[in-house]
Motif scaffolding. Sequence first.
Motif, mmCIF file in Angstrom:
data_model
loop_
_atom_site.group_PDB
_atom_site.id
_atom_site.type_symbol
_atom_site.label_atom_id
_atom_site.label_comp_id
_atom_site.label_asym_id
_atom_site.label_seq_id
_atom_site.Cartn_x
_atom_site.Cartn_y
_atom_site.Cartn_z
ATOM 1 N N MET A 137 -15.982 1.328 -3.147
ATOM 2 C CA MET A 137 -15.058 0.249 -3.462
ATOM 3 C C MET A 137 -13.935 0.803 -4.333
ATOM 4 O O MET A 137 -14.174 1.599 -5.227
ATOM 5 N N GLN A 138 -12.742 0.339 -4.041
ATOM 6 C CA GLN A 138 -11.574 0.717 -4.836
ATOM 7 C C GLN A 138 -10.884 -0.569 -5.273
ATOM 8 O O GLN A 138 -10.768 -1.518 -4.488
ATOM 9 N N ILE A 139 -10.432 -0.609 -6.526
ATOM 10 C CA ILE A 139 -9.659 -1.744 -7.024
ATOM 11 C C ILE A 139 -8.249 -1.251 -7.281
ATOM 12 O O ILE A 139 -8.056 -0.220 -7.918
ATOM 13 N N ARG A 140 -7.280 -1.984 -6.744
ATOM 14 C CA ARG A 140 -5.885 -1.587 -6.916
ATOM 15 C C ARG A 140 -5.037 -2.797 -7.262
ATOM 16 O O ARG A 140 -5.417 -3.950 -7.004
ATOM 17 N N GLU A 141 -3.867 -2.535 -7.851
ATOM 18 C CA GLU A 141 -2.917 -3.605 -8.118
ATOM 19 C C GLU A 141 -2.393 -4.131 -6.791
ATOM 20 O O GLU A 141 -2.170 -3.365 -5.853
ATOM 21 N N ALA A 142 -2.198 -5.431 -6.710
ATOM 22 C CA ALA A 142 -1.624 -6.024 -5.502
ATOM 23 C C ALA A 142 -0.142 -5.689 -5.433
ATOM 24 O O ALA A 142 0.495 -5.372 -6.441
ATOM 25 N N GLN A 143 0.377 -5.756 -4.237
ATOM 26 C CA GLN A 143 1.804 -5.533 -3.985
ATOM 27 C C GLN A 143 2.347 -6.749 -3.253
ATOM 28 O O GLN A 143 1.588 -7.536 -2.681
#
Length: 191
Positions: free
Chosen positions: A1-7
Amino acid sequence: MQIREAQAADAEHLVRFINMAADDLPLHFWRKTVGPEGDPWALGRERAARETGNFSFRNAWLAEVEGNVAACLLGYAADPEPAPIDPDTPPIFIPLLELEAMAPGSWYLNVLATYEAARGKGCGSALLAKAEGIARQGGHKTISLIAADTHHDALRLYRAKGFAEVARRPVVKGDWQVDASEWILFTRPVL
């Protein structure tokens, strides 16, 4: 799982999660705003793709599982001194605003939602941990959230993660079709 900032390009996912978390209340509101000839989802996407505002992509993080968007966290700093509720506020939103005002200065977790296919894979727990870090970094002493009484899995998760019930308000339905009968405010100290 990876968590990233939304764009901004994630607006399609964001509107789905925003709507899912609030039992179609956003879609109900968007439909009323655009009228019978308008596209309510387009309005939602436009709001999510904005640079500013509570529902902006700038306030959202996405969990990806095997490269696919699976879940969303959307939150922001609650007003330290909430303003009185505007008398023109639609009645459907008043209970939510009353509950939000009970957690001034907290980091307000507005949306935590997972696509059905990705449930049970730890996305909610991972995003709650992310929320904790964001709240801590922002100097907040508490995290707050509001959940519907019918979101049983979410309620179990929040309680398991140390969130305590603070208050309830009845759901105002009007012409919005929903099974929920109460909104519940939860808070938890930032550890």
